[in-house]
Scaffold this motif. Structure first.
Motif, short mmCIF file in Angstrom:
data_model
loop_
_atom_site.label_atom_id
_atom_site.label_comp_id
_atom_site.label_asym_id
_atom_site.label_seq_id
_atom_site.Cartn_x
_atom_site.Cartn_y
_atom_site.Cartn_z
N MET A 240 2.09 -9.34 2.21
CA MET A 240 1.96 -8.44 2.54
C MET A 240 1.17 -8.43 0.88
SD MET A 240 3.00 -7.09 4.74
CE MET A 240 2.81 -5.19 4.15
N SER A 241 1.62 -7.74 -0.04
CA SER A 241 0.49 -7.44 -0.91
C SER A 241 -0.63 -8.28 -0.99
CB SER A 241 1.75 -7.67 -2.90
OG SER A 241 2.22 -7.31 -2.09
N ALA A 242 -0.35 -9.69 -1.46
CA ALA A 242 -1.12 -10.65 -1.67
C ALA A 242 -1.61 -11.13 -1.04
CB ALA A 242 -0.41 -11.91 -2.36
N GLN A 243 -1.63 -10.84 0.78
CA GLN A 243 -2.42 -11.12 2.34
C GLN A 243 -3.73 -10.47 2.03
OE1 GLN A 243 -1.14 -13.57 4.89
NE2 GLN A 243 -2.73 -13.00 5.26
N MET A 244 -4.20 -9.78 1.85
CA MET A 244 -5.62 -9.43 2.02
C MET A 244 -6.66 -10.34 0.62
SD MET A 244 -6.28 -7.18 4.19
CE MET A 244 -6.17 -5.31 4.84
N TYR B 12 8.18 -1.61 3.21
CA TYR B 12 7.17 -2.71 3.67
C TYR B 12 5.70 -1.06 3.39
CZ TYR B 12 8.71 -6.65 5.43
OH TYR B 12 8.97 -8.19 5.31
N GLY B 13 6.27 -0.20 3.28
CA GLY B 13 5.16 0.81 2.53
C GLY B 13 4.88 0.55 1.32
N MET B 14 5.74 0.23 0.50
CA MET B 14 4.91 -0.35 -0.50
C MET B 14 4.20 -1.57 -0.83
SD MET B 14 7.70 -1.66 -3.50
CE MET B 14 7.07 -1.15 -5.30
N GLY B 15 4.99 -2.41 0.06
CA GLY B 15 3.65 -3.96 0.71
C GLY B 15 2.44 -3.74 1.26
N MET B 16 2.39 -2.49 1.94
CA MET B 16 0.63 -1.97 2.21
C MET B 16 -0.24 -1.54 1.20
SD MET B 16 2.69 -0.23 6.19
CE MET B 16 0.99 0.25 6.57
#
Lengths: 283, 272
Positions: free
Chosen positions: B78-82, B155-159
């Motif tokens: 999530m965090s690193a996906q972008m 997952y909010g934190m991940g976003m």
């Protein structure tokens, strides 16, 4: 031959050090180097403290703490060598250029392992120092057997580098999930080598795996060197003298060195045949 | 062409699809993403056994090991996906496309949550079976609420992290590594977070996993209430607040990053 070795080894070690350290300023790099190992060992310290009223052995505390601290070398050198292949092939896309340069790839990997050894030493040093200062680990620097410590360290690092070259060579031929290889082997060794608990606690059927692992003997030697007579309370390898442990570790290091030589040639050929040297898996 | 909510929902489904279907096509995860955490869990179980710890502590480790799957999914997928998308050259396409980046992140979160739940379930079942963990569930309804709220906040934190991580360069690897063991430690993955004392445990509660796991431990082990940090009802309320805060912050930062990408034209440059 020596000049060819120097031409590859030292630039590779320097490159590895730059890759590991120059992404930030020295202060943040130092904090980063300390944070992960300290957090990892703090988990075990708090686990110990959470149940320490249940009649636990304080010698076990030193066993767990030191095993976890020294195990940083395994992740750094062995798994790190495998990662350096991925870094060069997938992330920096430079492996193909290294292959056409007049260098030896196993020696290059040894150089990268040396860089990981340096960053690992920083983390191990910080963790052990924190153990002595803050967490009451019974290590007395004046009483430690330093010649034995450095001899065992050198042999262990050689063995880990050989294992790293084996993993790096296998990584060359992997297309899917290649980054998990180093991690898998490091995790398995963490469980079977008795890094944080005596391997006699493992089910009887799994214990022989632990006795085949060089890390089991290496960690025992390192603990004996640092803890002195305090390490005698760990019964697993108590029957072995220091000389026997050195003998077993040297034999296993030689074995893994030979295996690294053979397997590198094999997997290198497979990787060339399959066009994996400049492959992109977009991991 | 779809617009508005229809486009938003279709984007969510489209981005969740590869996360769910991908694991059917690439089954190596079964070994790597269940066996490996299980090995780590086993090592910690043997430490507790060496320390003669009560049986519930073995359960804490198994539960913590299962929850690591979610945290690893948050930081790496999530965090690193972008950042990965930027590295691969896809981020520019995401920003040019008419769909919302928020919908893309929601799709990633929902797909990732589903896929990771399977992994966590396998680790939990395997650990429970191999180490004979004594679960005593006191309130299934509260347990379900805690899990759902923990996942929403997490997952909010991940976003939120996904948009913030766009500011990093190659140091994203080090950032992710720094968020691994320190969070395992501060969130009390393998021991009760109450051991920290009130102030540190309170500070650690900013990571939703801390209160989520503490509440789950209280609800699933006989000794749970005695080692709990706060009462379960309070932890549920805090998790609900964290969910709202993280999702709102994610929306704010994502909009800001999108504006930056358009204005500067450098945010999607993979050399940064």
């Amino acid at each position: 031959m020596l000049r060819a070795f120097q031409r590859t080894f030292f630039p590779a070690a320097w490159l590895g050090w730059q890759v590991e350290s120059n992404w930030t300023d020295p202060l943040i790099f130092f904090v980063f180097s300390a944070l992960k190992p300290i957090a990892s060992v703090m988990i075990l310290v708090f686990m110990f403290n959470a149940v320490s009223r249940s009649g636990t052995d304080p010698a076990l505390y030193a066993y767990i703490y030191l095993g976890n601290a020294l195990y940083i070398y395994v992740g750094a050198i062995m798994a790190g060598t495998s990662y350096s292949i991925l870094d060069d092939r997938e992330r920096y896309r430079a492996l193909k250029y290294l292959y056409i340069a007049p260098i030896s790839i196993p020696v290059y990997l040894l150089g990268r392992a040396m860089a990981r050894f340096m960053t690992g030493t920083l983390a191990v040093g910080i963790t052990i120092a924190a153990g002595i200062v803050f967490f009451k680990v019974p290590i007395h620097p004046m009483r430690a057997n330093w010649p034995m410590f450095f001899a065992a360290l050198a042999l262990g690092v050689l063995c880990l580098a050989a294992m790293g070259i084996i993993l790096g060579s296998i990584t060359l031929t992997l297309r899917s999930e290649p980054w998990f290889l180093g991690e898998s082997v490091a995790s398995a060794l963490y469980l079977f080598s008795g890094a944080i608990f005596p391997i006699t606690l493992l089910p009887a059927t799994l214990q022989p795996i632990g006795f085949l692992m060089p890390m089991t003997y290496w960690l025992e030697l390192m603990r004996r060197a640092l803890l002195g007579s305090g390490s005698a309370s760990f019964p697993t390898l108590a029957a072995y003298s220091n000389a026997s442990l050195f003998g077993i570790l040297a034999a296993l290091t030689l074995g893994f060195g030979l295996l690294a030589f053979i397997l590198h040639r094999l997997f290198d050929r497979i990787a060339r045949d399959k066009g994996m040297i400049d492959a992109q898996s977009n991991f | 062409m779809d617009r508005g909510w229809r486009l938003f929902l279709r984007t969510i489904v489209a981005r969740a699809y590869p996360r769910v279907v991908g694991q059917q096509r690439q089954r190596t995860w079964i070994f790597f993403e269940t066996f490996l955490p299980f090995v780590a869990v086993s090592a910690y179980v043997f430490v507790y056994r060496a320390l003669n710890a009560p049986a519930d502590y073995i359960g804490f480790v198994v539960m913590g090991g299962a929850m690591t799957a979610f945290w690893l999914n948050i930081i790496w997928s999530m965090s690193a996906q972008m950042y990965w998308e930027k590295d691969n050259g896809n981020l520019a396409l995401y920003i040019m496309a008419p769909n919302s980046l928020m919908a893309i992140l929601l799709g990633m979160a929902i797909g990732g949550m589903f896929a990771t739940s399977l992994r966590a379930a396998v680790i939990l079942i395997l650990g429970t079976w191999v180490f004979q963990v004594p679960f005593v569930v006191s309130s299934p309804a509260q347990l379900f609420a805690v899990f759902l709220l923990t996942m929403t906040a997490l997952y909010g934190m991940g976003m939120l992290f996904a948009s913030l991580f766009l500011l990093f360069g190659r140091d994203v690897w080090q950032m992710n590594t720094m968020l691994q063991e320190p969070v395992y430690f501060l969130s009390g993955f393998y021991f009760p977070v109450k051991s920290f004392g009130f102030a540190v445990a309170l500070a650690a509660s900013i990571v939703p996993m801390t209160l989520g796991m503490d509440a789950m431990r209280q609800l699933t082990f006989s000794s749970g209430p005695s080692i709990g940090f706060l009462r379960v009802r309070v932890e549920i309320a805090v998790l609900a607040v964290l969910s709202i805060v993280f999702i709102t912050a994610a929306k704010y930062w994502l909009d800001r990053m999108e504006r930056l990408a358009i204005q500067e034209g450098t945010l999607t440059d993979r050399r940064r």
